[in-house]
Scaffold this motif. Structure first.
Motif, short mmCIF file in Angstrom:
data_model
loop_
_atom_site.label_atom_id
_atom_site.label_comp_id
_atom_site.label_asym_id
_atom_site.label_seq_id
_atom_site.Cartn_x
_atom_site.Cartn_y
_atom_site.Cartn_z
N VAL A 104 0.45 -0.94 88.28
CA VAL A 104 0.81 -2.29 87.82
C VAL A 104 2.07 -2.80 88.50
O VAL A 104 2.67 -3.77 88.04
N THR A 105 2.48 -2.16 89.60
CA THR A 105 3.72 -2.54 90.29
C THR A 105 3.38 -3.24 91.59
O THR A 105 2.72 -2.67 92.47
N HIS A 106 3.83 -4.48 91.72
CA HIS A 106 3.63 -5.26 92.94
C HIS A 106 4.75 -4.95 93.93
O HIS A 106 5.85 -4.52 93.55
N LYS A 107 4.48 -5.18 95.20
CA LYS A 107 5.47 -4.85 96.23
C LYS A 107 6.72 -5.71 96.17
O LYS A 107 7.74 -5.36 96.75
N SER A 108 6.67 -6.84 95.44
CA SER A 108 7.85 -7.68 95.31
C SER A 108 8.85 -7.11 94.31
O SER A 108 10.01 -7.51 94.32
N PHE A 109 8.43 -6.18 93.47
CA PHE A 109 9.33 -5.63 92.46
C PHE A 109 10.29 -4.64 93.10
O PHE A 109 9.90 -3.68 93.75
N ASP A 110 11.57 -4.89 92.91
CA ASP A 110 12.62 -4.01 93.45
C ASP A 110 12.46 -3.78 94.94
O ASP A 110 12.77 -2.70 95.45
N GLN A 111 11.92 -4.79 95.63
CA GLN A 111 11.72 -4.74 97.08
C GLN A 111 10.89 -3.53 97.51
O GLN A 111 11.04 -3.00 98.61
N GLY A 112 10.00 -3.10 96.63
CA GLY A 112 9.09 -2.01 96.96
C GLY A 112 9.71 -0.63 96.99
O GLY A 112 9.06 0.33 97.42
N ARG A 113 10.95 -0.49 96.52
CA ARG A 113 11.62 0.81 96.61
C ARG A 113 11.10 1.81 95.59
O ARG A 113 11.35 3.00 95.71
N ARG A 114 10.37 1.36 94.59
CA ARG A 114 9.80 2.28 93.60
C ARG A 114 8.31 2.52 93.83
O ARG A 114 7.64 3.10 92.98
N GLY A 115 7.80 2.10 94.95
CA GLY A 115 6.38 2.22 95.23
C GLY A 115 5.64 1.00 94.73
O GLY A 115 6.10 0.30 93.81
N PHE A 116 4.48 0.72 95.33
CA PHE A 116 3.71 -0.46 94.94
C PHE A 116 2.23 -0.14 95.11
O PHE A 116 1.85 0.90 95.67
N ASN A 117 1.38 -1.05 94.62
CA ASN A 117 -0.04 -0.75 94.44
C ASN A 117 -0.95 -1.31 95.54
O ASN A 117 -2.14 -1.48 95.30
N ASP A 118 -0.45 -1.60 96.70
CA ASP A 118 -1.27 -2.20 97.75
C ASP A 118 -2.44 -1.30 98.14
O ASP A 118 -3.59 -1.75 98.24
N ASN A 197 8.28 -9.60 91.10
CA ASN A 197 9.40 -10.53 91.17
C ASN A 197 8.90 -11.84 91.76
O ASN A 197 8.79 -11.99 92.98
N PRO A 198 8.54 -12.80 90.91
CA PRO A 198 7.98 -14.06 91.43
C PRO A 198 9.00 -14.84 92.24
O PRO A 198 10.20 -14.81 91.96
N ARG A 199 8.50 -15.53 93.24
CA ARG A 199 9.38 -16.35 94.07
C ARG A 199 10.00 -17.49 93.30
O ARG A 199 11.16 -17.84 93.52
N MET A 200 9.22 -18.06 92.38
CA MET A 200 9.71 -19.13 91.52
C MET A 200 9.42 -18.75 90.07
O MET A 200 8.30 -18.98 89.58
N PRO A 201 10.35 -18.13 89.38
CA PRO A 201 10.08 -17.69 88.00
C PRO A 201 9.71 -18.83 87.07
O PRO A 201 9.03 -18.60 86.06
N GLU A 202 10.11 -20.04 87.39
CA GLU A 202 9.77 -21.17 86.53
C GLU A 202 8.38 -21.72 86.81
O GLU A 202 7.87 -22.56 86.06
N ASN A 203 7.72 -21.24 87.87
CA ASN A 203 6.38 -21.69 88.22
C ASN A 203 5.59 -20.49 88.74
O ASN A 203 5.54 -20.21 89.94
N LEU A 204 4.94 -19.78 87.82
CA LEU A 204 4.24 -18.55 88.20
C LEU A 204 2.97 -18.84 88.99
O LEU A 204 2.55 -18.02 89.82
N ILE A 205 2.34 -19.98 88.74
CA ILE A 205 1.12 -20.32 89.47
C ILE A 205 1.42 -20.47 90.96
O ILE A 205 0.71 -19.92 91.81
N GLU A 206 2.46 -21.23 91.26
CA GLU A 206 2.83 -21.41 92.67
C GLU A 206 3.36 -20.12 93.28
O GLU A 206 3.33 -19.95 94.50
N SER A 207 3.85 -19.21 92.46
CA SER A 207 4.34 -17.93 92.97
C SER A 207 3.22 -16.95 93.27
O SER A 207 3.48 -15.89 93.85
N GLY A 208 1.98 -17.28 92.87
CA GLY A 208 0.84 -16.44 93.21
C GLY A 208 0.49 -15.42 92.15
O GLY A 208 0.07 -14.30 92.49
N ILE A 209 0.62 -15.78 90.87
CA ILE A 209 0.33 -14.80 89.83
C ILE A 209 -1.14 -14.45 89.77
O ILE A 209 -1.51 -13.32 89.40
#
Length: 252
Positions: A104-118, A197-209
């Motif tokens: 459940v970890t995307h590569k944007s979270f913590d800049q991928g330093r904790r691993g990601f699910n790609d 880590n969404p690019r725009m926390p106030e607009n999750l749709i535009e951030s690619g949720i």
């Protein structure tokens, strides 16, 4: 003539004095932006052997000086409740603790330093796509009434070939659309437990949720395939993803 000789003598003396000095004293030293501002006695190691500590800019380079903080789940109980909703009873025990968080970890979270699910998502997508193709082939089709052949010919038909007309990339992509997968993920409560880590926390749709939610579903299938095998992953993909999307699957 005498003045010229004296000038030559002075130049010769300067060249002789320069040749007697070390080369390092002749080249002016320059301070680059990568070197410390003021060398201290504590920094005994050479500059090339370590990275200086990160410094904070005296002012913000963005329009918003105080970025919006985005809450990311860190509660294991909430994560286990999600797996129970998606995988059924004892669903929180299907995967190991480390893999449950990784899926459940995307590569944007913590800049991928904790691993990601790609990579898990790539594997899970292949499993889902194969099962979707099998479901389309095994699904009956509505045959339209056609006029009889004037020469009395009958097209060849076989039970194993009846579902091939369903198997098209357009049909499969329409049924496994990103928006539909995101809606399915929301029914399981995926939006509350994904780490990103969404690019725009106030607009999750535009951030690619929607892409992040769909990728999370794929990554869970991929994680199950790695830890529990392809048979279990196929079954979960059929029952928990394809059937809610409208596929008529046939369990093997």
């Amino acid at each position: 003539m005498a003045s010229n000789l004296s000038i030559r003598a002075v130049r010769t003396a300067n060249v002789a004095r320069s040749a007697s000095r070390p080369l390092a004293t002749l080249i002016p030293r320059r301070t680059y932006a990568t070197s410390p501002e003021v060398p201290t006695a504590e920094s005994k190691e050479p500059r090339w052997s370590y990275t200086p500590p990160r410094t904070k800019a005296p002012f913000s380079l963005h329009n918003h000086s105080k970025p919006v903080k985005f809450h990311v789940n860190s509660d294991p109980a909430l994560l286990d409740a999600f797996y129970t909703r998606m995988l059924g009873q004892d669903g929180e025990k299907v995967l190991s603790d480390e893999v449950k968080w990784l899926a459940v970890t995307h590569k944007s979270f913590d800049q991928g330093r904790r691993g990601f699910n790609d990579r898990l998502a790539f594997l899970g997508k292949q499993v889902v796509q194969v099962q979707a193709s099998l479901a389309l082939v095994q699904s009956p089709i509505a045959t339209a009434s056609s006029s009889p052949d004037p020469h009395g010919r009958e097209p060849f038909s076989h039970q194993a070939l009846e579902g091939l007309q369903n198997l098209s990339s357009r049909t499969k992509n329409a049924l496994t659309d990103r928006t539909k997968l995101a809606e399915l993920a929301r029914t399981y409560g995926t939006e509350k437990i994904i780490r990103w880590n969404p690019r725009m926390p106030e607009n999750l749709i535009e951030s690619g949720i929607e892409l992040v939610l769909a990728q999370t579903l794929y990554s869970i299938i991929g994680a199950i395939a790695l830890e529990k095998g392809g048979h279990i992953a196929n079954k979960v993909a059929q029952e928990r993803i394809l059937e809610p999307l409208g596929f008529k699957t046939v369990s093997s």
